[in-house]
Design a protein around this motif. Structure first.
Motif, mmCIF file in Angstrom:
data_model
loop_
_atom_site.group_PDB
_atom_site.id
_atom_site.type_symbol
_atom_site.label_atom_id
_atom_site.label_comp_id
_atom_site.label_asym_id
_atom_site.label_seq_id
_atom_site.Cartn_x
_atom_site.Cartn_y
_atom_site.Cartn_z
ATOM 1 N N PHE A 77 8.380 8.645 0.599
ATOM 2 C CA PHE A 77 7.328 7.630 0.492
ATOM 3 C C PHE A 77 6.330 7.825 1.623
ATOM 4 N N GLU A 78 5.082 7.455 1.347
ATOM 5 C CA GLU A 78 4.054 7.383 2.376
ATOM 6 C C GLU A 78 3.725 5.913 2.566
ATOM 7 N N ALA A 79 3.672 5.480 3.819
ATOM 8 C CA ALA A 79 3.508 4.053 4.077
ATOM 9 C C ALA A 79 2.670 3.809 5.330
ATOM 10 N N PRO A 80 1.873 2.734 5.314
ATOM 11 C CA PRO A 80 1.274 2.290 6.575
ATOM 12 C C PRO A 80 2.407 1.905 7.533
ATOM 13 N N ARG A 81 2.220 2.190 8.788
ATOM 14 C CA ARG A 81 3.303 1.934 9.742
ATOM 15 C C ARG A 81 3.748 0.467 9.728
ATOM 16 N N ALA A 82 2.814 -0.449 9.508
ATOM 17 C CA ALA A 82 3.147 -1.878 9.518
ATOM 18 C C ALA A 82 4.068 -2.254 8.350
ATOM 19 N N GLU A 83 4.022 -1.480 7.251
ATOM 20 C CA GLU A 83 4.842 -1.788 6.077
ATOM 21 C C GLU A 83 6.225 -1.145 6.134
ATOM 22 N N LEU A 84 6.461 -0.307 7.121
ATOM 23 C CA LEU A 84 7.686 0.497 7.135
ATOM 24 C C LEU A 84 8.967 -0.334 7.072
ATOM 25 N N PRO A 85 9.105 -1.421 7.866
ATOM 26 C CA PRO A 85 10.347 -2.206 7.771
ATOM 27 C C PRO A 85 10.569 -2.804 6.378
ATOM 28 N N ALA A 86 9.518 -3.358 5.779
ATOM 29 C CA ALA A 86 9.654 -3.949 4.452
ATOM 30 C C ALA A 86 9.950 -2.884 3.410
ATOM 31 N N LEU A 87 9.312 -1.725 3.533
ATOM 32 C CA LEU A 87 9.538 -0.636 2.581
ATOM 33 C C LEU A 87 10.973 -0.128 2.677
ATOM 34 N N ALA A 88 11.450 0.066 3.894
ATOM 35 C CA ALA A 88 12.818 0.574 4.075
ATOM 36 C C ALA A 88 13.839 -0.372 3.450
ATOM 37 N N LEU A 89 13.631 -1.681 3.641
ATOM 38 C CA LEU A 89 14.542 -2.675 3.064
ATOM 39 C C LEU A 89 14.485 -2.638 1.537
ATOM 40 N N LEU A 90 13.280 -2.563 0.987
ATOM 41 C CA LEU A 90 13.112 -2.532 -0.462
ATOM 42 C C LEU A 90 13.762 -1.273 -1.065
ATOM 43 N N VAL A 91 13.491 -0.133 -0.454
ATOM 44 C CA VAL A 91 14.017 1.133 -0.982
ATOM 45 C C VAL A 91 15.548 1.131 -0.962
ATOM 46 N N ARG A 92 16.116 0.654 0.140
ATOM 47 C CA ARG A 92 17.579 0.608 0.224
ATOM 48 C C ARG A 92 18.152 -0.302 -0.867
ATOM 49 N N ARG A 93 17.570 -1.476 -1.040
ATOM 50 C CA ARG A 93 18.104 -2.421 -2.039
ATOM 51 C C ARG A 93 18.012 -1.857 -3.457
ATOM 52 N N VAL A 94 16.869 -1.268 -3.783
ATOM 53 C CA VAL A 94 16.677 -0.760 -5.142
ATOM 54 C C VAL A 94 17.548 0.465 -5.406
ATOM 55 N N ALA A 98 0.835 -1.207 0.000
ATOM 56 C CA ALA A 98 0.000 0.000 0.000
ATOM 57 C C ALA A 98 0.870 1.257 0.000
ATOM 58 N N SER A 99 2.142 1.088 0.337
ATOM 59 C CA SER A 99 3.068 2.217 0.349
ATOM 60 C C SER A 99 3.165 2.826 -1.038
ATOM 61 N N ARG A 100 3.429 4.122 -1.088
ATOM 62 C CA ARG A 100 3.549 4.776 -2.385
ATOM 63 C C ARG A 100 4.617 5.870 -2.352
ATOM 64 N N MET A 101 5.203 6.071 -3.499
ATOM 65 C CA MET A 101 6.192 7.117 -3.685
ATOM 66 C C MET A 101 5.435 8.418 -3.951
ATOM 67 N N VAL A 102 5.714 9.457 -3.155
ATOM 68 C CA VAL A 102 4.914 10.676 -3.287
ATOM 69 C C VAL A 102 5.710 11.889 -3.776
ATOM 70 N N LEU A 103 7.037 11.852 -3.656
ATOM 71 C CA LEU A 103 7.785 13.057 -4.013
ATOM 72 C C LEU A 103 9.250 12.732 -4.261
ATOM 73 N N GLN A 104 9.815 13.429 -5.231
ATOM 74 C CA GLN A 104 11.258 13.387 -5.453
ATOM 75 C C GLN A 104 11.798 14.793 -5.269
ATOM 76 N N VAL A 105 12.863 14.945 -4.476
ATOM 77 C CA VAL A 105 13.523 16.236 -4.275
ATOM 78 C C VAL A 105 15.011 16.031 -4.537
ATOM 79 N N HIS A 106 15.448 16.343 -5.745
ATOM 80 C CA HIS A 106 16.846 16.184 -6.140
ATOM 81 C C HIS A 106 17.308 14.739 -5.942
ATOM 82 N N ASP A 107 18.109 14.482 -4.890
ATOM 83 C CA ASP A 107 18.646 13.134 -4.682
ATOM 84 C C ASP A 107 17.890 12.381 -3.591
ATOM 85 N N GLU A 108 16.657 12.805 -3.313
ATOM 86 C CA GLU A 108 15.878 12.224 -2.221
ATOM 87 C C GLU A 108 14.500 11.793 -2.717
#
Length: 214
Positions: free
Chosen positions: A193-210, A180-190
């Protein structure tokens, strides 16, 4: 509408343009500083001032930060003297010392200017071209602007390519994993994302890997 109880996750590429400059130039000093996870501005200050890194003062680090980033934008001694509040001569001495410590950076930047003069364009790491007709202008001011663009475009353009590549991959992966998490904004090199709190660990891992793999 926002996600009820959602949280924001911010992920950025730290000092990405300087890291790209290290890669594109192949400069051993700059590359080793990043590989060893050094504070690049403190590291540069230690080289320029001839001091051990723990003895570098905050104002010395700040001066080298201005030079590290100023070099990417073709900053002249005149511009640097304004930035530092120093004399023209002192600013030129800093720039000369920088290129003495990072000689392959100087060679890379000079090569970009020469390529722009020869071919009319420079390229990012992924091959995207930036045409620079200004570099052939008879007007010295316009020609100098073209030279600054020739220096900056391969580095800043590669950083832009990199984060766009990460965004495309992340959009696909978020759909594939049915998050359910979604990418909401890009600011230069940043990326934000907006995420349900329960998805935060999985999202953080995915974002770092990608982002690291992009």
């Amino acid at each position: 509408p926002g996600l009820p109880g959602g949280v924001l996750l911010a992920a950025d590429y730290p000092q990405i343009e300087l890291r790209i400059l290290a890669h594109l130039s192949g400069d051993e000093h700059l590359t080793s500083a990043f590989r060893e996870d050094r504070d690049i501005h403190r590291f540069t200050a230690s080289l320029i001032y001839g001091l051990p890194e723990p003895e570098v003062q905050p104002e010395q680090r700040n001066a080298m930060k201005a030079i590290n980033y100023g070099i990417l934008y073709g900053m002249t001694a005149h511009g640097l003297s304004k930035e530092l509040g120093s004399s023209y001569e002192e600013a030129q001495a800093f720039i000369d010392a920088y290129f003495q410590r990072y000689p392959k950076v100087r060679a890379f930047l000079d090569a970009q200017i020469e390529r722009a003069r020869r071919d009319g364009f420079v390229q990012t790491l992924l091959g995207r071209r930036r045409y620079i007709p200004e570099i052939s202008s008879p007007d010295p001011m316009i020609r100098q602007f073209g030279e600054r663009m020739a220096v900056n475009a391969p580095v800043q353009g590669t950083a832009a390519d990199l984060i766009k590549r990460a965004m495309v991959q992340l959009s696909r992966r978020l759909d594939e994993q049915r998050l359910a998490s979604r990418m909401v904004l890009q600011v230069h090199d940043e990326l934000i994302f907006e995420a349900p709190r329960a998805e935060l660990p999985a999202l953080a891992l995915l974002v770092r890997r990608v982002m690291e793999g992009a």
